[in-house]
Scaffold this motif. Sequence first.
Motif, short mmCIF file in Angstrom:
data_model
loop_
_atom_site.label_atom_id
_atom_site.label_comp_id
_atom_site.label_asym_id
_atom_site.label_seq_id
_atom_site.Cartn_x
_atom_site.Cartn_y
_atom_site.Cartn_z
N PRO A 1 -6.91 10.43 18.73
CA PRO A 1 -7.32 9.82 17.45
C PRO A 1 -6.89 10.70 16.28
N SER A 2 -6.27 10.10 15.28
CA SER A 2 -5.78 10.87 14.13
C SER A 2 -6.04 10.19 12.80
N GLY A 3 -6.82 9.13 12.81
CA GLY A 3 -7.19 8.48 11.56
C GLY A 3 -6.14 7.48 11.09
N PRO A 4 -6.33 6.94 9.87
CA PRO A 4 -5.43 5.92 9.32
C PRO A 4 -3.98 6.38 9.30
N THR A 5 -3.08 5.43 9.44
CA THR A 5 -1.66 5.77 9.53
C THR A 5 -0.81 4.75 8.80
N ALA A 6 0.40 5.19 8.43
CA ALA A 6 1.43 4.27 7.93
C ALA A 6 2.71 4.55 8.73
N TRP A 7 2.52 4.96 9.98
CA TRP A 7 3.65 5.33 10.82
C TRP A 7 4.59 4.16 11.07
N MET A 8 4.01 2.95 11.12
CA MET A 8 4.79 1.74 11.32
C MET A 8 4.38 0.70 10.29
N MET A 9 5.25 -0.28 10.07
CA MET A 9 4.88 -1.42 9.24
C MET A 9 3.90 -2.29 10.02
N PRO A 10 3.12 -3.13 9.35
CA PRO A 10 1.94 -3.71 10.00
C PRO A 10 2.17 -4.92 10.90
N VAL A 11 3.23 -5.69 10.72
CA VAL A 11 3.31 -6.99 11.39
C VAL A 11 3.30 -6.87 12.91
N TYR A 12 4.20 -6.06 13.47
CA TYR A 12 4.30 -6.01 14.93
C TYR A 12 3.07 -5.39 15.59
N PRO A 13 2.52 -4.27 15.08
CA PRO A 13 1.29 -3.76 15.70
C PRO A 13 0.14 -4.77 15.68
N PHE A 14 0.02 -5.56 14.60
CA PHE A 14 -1.03 -6.57 14.56
C PHE A 14 -0.75 -7.68 15.58
N ASN B 1 -1.86 1.69 1.32
CA ASN B 1 -1.39 3.04 1.64
C ASN B 1 -1.68 4.02 0.50
N HIS B 2 -1.56 3.55 -0.73
CA HIS B 2 -1.87 4.43 -1.87
C HIS B 2 -3.35 4.80 -1.87
N THR B 3 -4.20 3.84 -1.53
CA THR B 3 -5.64 4.09 -1.48
C THR B 3 -5.98 5.12 -0.40
N LEU B 4 -5.31 4.99 0.75
CA LEU B 4 -5.62 5.86 1.89
C LEU B 4 -4.98 7.23 1.79
N PHE B 5 -3.75 7.28 1.29
CA PHE B 5 -2.98 8.52 1.34
C PHE B 5 -2.62 9.08 -0.03
N ASP B 6 -3.01 8.36 -1.09
CA ASP B 6 -2.72 8.79 -2.46
C ASP B 6 -1.21 8.97 -2.68
N GLN B 7 -0.42 8.09 -2.03
CA GLN B 7 1.03 8.11 -2.18
C GLN B 7 1.55 6.68 -2.22
N LEU B 8 2.66 6.48 -2.95
CA LEU B 8 3.33 5.18 -2.94
C LEU B 8 4.37 5.18 -1.81
N ILE B 9 3.94 4.72 -0.64
CA ILE B 9 4.82 4.76 0.53
C ILE B 9 4.77 3.43 1.26
N LEU B 10 5.87 3.14 1.97
CA LEU B 10 5.90 2.02 2.90
C LEU B 10 5.60 2.50 4.31
N ARG B 11 6.27 3.61 4.69
CA ARG B 11 6.01 4.23 5.98
C ARG B 11 5.93 5.72 5.80
N SER B 12 5.03 6.37 6.53
CA SER B 12 4.88 7.80 6.37
C SER B 12 6.06 8.56 6.97
N ASN B 13 6.85 7.90 7.83
CA ASN B 13 8.05 8.54 8.39
C ASN B 13 9.31 7.85 7.90
N PHE B 14 9.22 7.17 6.74
CA PHE B 14 10.34 6.39 6.22
C PHE B 14 11.47 7.28 5.74
#
Length: 250
Positions: A66-79, A237-250
């Motif tokens: 467990p590592s908390g909220p992530t933006a490692w991937m875009m949301p459609v496929y994981p959902f 993502n901005h709310t969670l990570f305080d960054q304007l990002i699409l993916r955290s590994n983008f």
Amino acid sequence: MNLFKSLTERQIIFLIVLGALALRVSFAIYSASHIPENTWAFGYEPGAIAKSIAVGEGFSSPFREPSGPTAWMMPVYPFLVALVFKLFGVYSLNSALAIFTLNSVFSALTCIPLYLIAKSCFGRIVGYIAAISLALYPVALFHVGHIWETSLFTLLATCLLAWLLTLPNAFSFRNALLYGGFSGFVALVNPVMIAFFPFAAMWLFTQSDAPKKQTLILIGTICIAMIVILMPWIVSNHTLFDQLILRSNF
């Protein structure tokens, strides 16, 4: 040969897609029978995020621990995978078979937009060759047996390109709005398509039958519609990570 000539265009494409689907489902069954159940290796990052969603922990924890909220991937496929987990069980054999079958459908259907692209550029015969080649393409079969967005993204991106080829002759506000919205949805599967947009915009500007000023407005409409679709993900993502990002590994 006479039978082939007696078939309509739609019937030929249907048979190609059906053959592609049969190959892929066969490989999907084989792959599902060899996937390790109840481990992180079942789906890796998409599977781990989907598991978190399915058990009520939100879009989080793409790795083993467990590592908390992530933006490692875009949301459609994981959902999508999470929905399968909800229906068939987390990390279960039935879920693996369902996911690989979905991948098979996405991959087989890609023959249709690929045919339309090749037909538009080079004629119907080349279109058939392109569709048959994809139906038999070993790499496409390989990706069916992996829990990743590759098959879905390939279908959507190919549809996006096939649609783009028709836009210059029907470049209206409605079509620009729809195309931009669809582009945004495709980016929610994989944001790499955003890199294609500037080239698509330049091509539309040179090929559109509309006046250049109107063409620029319509290209802007596509861009705005795409941003609107992406905005909830960006804001989250901005709310969670305080960054304007699409993916955290983008």
